[in-house]
Design a protein around this motif. Structure first.
Motif, mmCIF file in Angstrom:
data_model
loop_
_atom_site.group_PDB
_atom_site.id
_atom_site.type_symbol
_atom_site.label_atom_id
_atom_site.label_comp_id
_atom_site.label_asym_id
_atom_site.label_seq_id
_atom_site.Cartn_x
_atom_site.Cartn_y
_atom_site.Cartn_z
ATOM 1 N N GLY A 10 -72.679 50.228 120.445
ATOM 2 C CA GLY A 10 -71.973 51.236 119.677
ATOM 3 C C GLY A 10 -70.671 51.768 120.274
ATOM 4 N N HIS A 11 -70.284 52.397 119.543
ATOM 5 C CA HIS A 11 -68.929 53.114 119.769
ATOM 6 C C HIS A 11 -69.346 53.903 120.965
ATOM 7 N N LEU A 12 -69.998 54.873 121.085
ATOM 8 C CA LEU A 12 -70.194 55.736 121.893
ATOM 9 C C LEU A 12 -70.607 55.286 123.153
ATOM 10 N N TRP A 141 -68.728 67.639 116.293
ATOM 11 C CA TRP A 141 -68.178 66.460 115.545
ATOM 12 C C TRP A 141 -67.268 65.588 116.656
ATOM 13 N N TYR A 142 -67.075 64.401 116.284
ATOM 14 C CA TYR A 142 -66.220 63.362 116.927
ATOM 15 C C TYR A 142 -64.918 63.578 115.878
ATOM 16 N N THR A 143 -63.819 63.479 116.626
ATOM 17 C CA THR A 143 -62.570 63.747 115.514
ATOM 18 C C THR A 143 -62.719 62.366 114.828
ATOM 19 N N GLU A 144 -62.912 61.394 115.507
ATOM 20 C CA GLU A 144 -62.838 60.130 114.811
ATOM 21 C C GLU A 144 -63.616 59.839 113.716
ATOM 22 N N GLU A 148 -61.142 57.831 111.551
ATOM 23 C CA GLU A 148 -61.353 56.555 111.268
ATOM 24 C C GLU A 148 -61.302 56.438 109.749
ATOM 25 N N GLN A 149 -61.085 57.227 108.805
ATOM 26 C CA GLN A 149 -61.242 57.520 107.436
ATOM 27 C C GLN A 149 -59.914 57.753 106.964
ATOM 28 N N LEU A 150 -58.808 57.334 107.789
ATOM 29 C CA LEU A 150 -57.349 57.717 107.381
ATOM 30 C C LEU A 150 -56.795 56.847 106.292
ATOM 31 N N GLU A 278 -53.768 64.361 119.247
ATOM 32 C CA GLU A 278 -53.610 63.045 120.006
ATOM 33 C C GLU A 278 -54.567 61.883 119.617
ATOM 34 N N THR A 279 -55.616 62.404 118.855
ATOM 35 C CA THR A 279 -56.638 61.398 118.213
ATOM 36 C C THR A 279 -56.005 60.910 117.050
ATOM 37 N N VAL A 280 -55.135 61.862 116.182
ATOM 38 C CA VAL A 280 -54.460 61.336 114.978
ATOM 39 C C VAL A 280 -53.620 60.353 115.296
ATOM 40 N N ALA A 281 -52.714 60.710 116.326
ATOM 41 C CA ALA A 281 -51.574 59.903 116.607
ATOM 42 C C ALA A 281 -52.419 58.193 117.011
ATOM 43 N N ALA A 282 -53.376 58.498 117.877
ATOM 44 C CA ALA A 282 -53.953 57.195 117.997
ATOM 45 C C ALA A 282 -54.683 56.286 117.004
ATOM 46 N N ALA A 283 -54.992 57.027 116.003
ATOM 47 C CA ALA A 283 -55.296 56.424 114.888
ATOM 48 C C ALA A 283 -54.312 55.948 113.977
ATOM 49 N N LEU A 284 -53.336 56.603 113.682
ATOM 50 C CA LEU A 284 -52.022 56.142 113.126
ATOM 51 C C LEU A 284 -51.488 54.911 113.743
#
Length: 287
Positions: A10-12, A141-144, A148-150, A278-284
């Protein structure tokens, strides 16, 4: 003795195994409990031991653990079935005589009164009743969970929630993995419960603003009543029972239950938690 990671594909779980290897734990000293060995072929190729077992099939768990193992029980993803599944893992760990059972629960532990927390609280109690040496990793909560739902956010130009002005002290999934590694490889963590959350809490409006800033698009926060939120989620194809749980989580956010910041996470990992930006940047970047 091995360090055993359940749900290792899994992811984690994958992140925990990677961080263990990066921390210098020999691959031969790591065991990955997985349902599908083919999905874990990359781990096996690096020397990690595979132990095939399924939370939902107690008979397979008999060989998952050894005496003296340090075990990370990553909570299952089948909401509504997790109590019997987790209890089966706890029973197998007790029968094997493991030296530590770390469990990824939920922020707030017994104080968390929202629906999604119920199975975590029942699991913690089962671990306490077992008498096993334990460590509770009460993950926030994980920021993801959001980044991950962007896709629909960018498509519709809106972050939809029923959380009002509630705040979320989230952190990156890798932060929580690093915390798990710290308690699995370190000393002094038995009998401890850690409340793990990010250093900074943010609102859904602030999340929408961050996505807008980085994407260059107009993104608004659309706060709606709980009933409307439920209809939106089910209309988008989310199964009704899970949609109801998501709306209930937003109620918890609105009441401040996921804004708790005890500092345990940053102390365990020895650095600040990963910022929302930082997590938003990675997702984008990975779209």
């Amino acid at each position: 003795m091995s360090i055993v990671v359940t749900g290792a594909t899994g992811h984690l779980g994958r992140l925990v195994v990677e961080r263990l290897l990066e921390a210098g734990v020999p691959a031969a000293g790591i065991a990955a409990v997985v349902r599908d060995k083919d999905k874990a072929a990359d781990l096996a190729s690096r020397g990690v031991e595979l132990r095939i077992a399924d939370y939902g099939d107690p008979g397979t768990l008999a060989g998952a653990f050894r005496s003296g193992d340090r075990v990370l029980l990553i909570s299952g993803n089948e909401v509504g079935r997790r109590v019997p599944q987790h209890t089966a893992v706890v029973s197998a760990a007790r029968a094997a005589g493991v030296a530590q059972l770390a469990y990824t629960g939920v922020l707030g532990g017994p104080e968390a009164d929202f629906e999604l927390a119920a199975e975590h609280k029942a699991t913690e109690q089962a671990i306490l009743d077992s008498g096993l040496p334990y460590t509770f990793l009460r993950n926030g909560w994980y920021t993801e969970n959001y980044t991950e739902q962007l896709a629909p956010v960018l498509e519709h130009g809106a972050v939809v929630s029923s959380a009002g002005e509630g705040r979320i002290a989230s952190a990156g999934r890798a932060d929580y993995a690093a915390a798990a590694v710290a308690v699995l490889t370190g000393e002094g963590h038995l009998g401890r419960a850690y409340e793990l959350s990010g250093d900074t809490a943010w609102s859904m409006a602030e999340y929408a603003a961050e996505v807008a800033k980085q994407s260059g698009r107009e993104i608004a926060h659309r706060n709606v009543p709980a009933g409307t939120h439920l209809k939106i989620l089910t209309g988008a194809g989310v199964p009704a029972p899970f949609a109801a749980i998501l709306v209930d989580v937003d109620r918890a956010v609105e009441r401040g239950l996921l804004a708790r910041r005890d500092g345990d996470l940053s102390r365990l990992i020895g650095r600040p938690t990963t910022p929302l930006a930082e997590t938003v940047a990675a997702a984008l970047a990975h779209r």
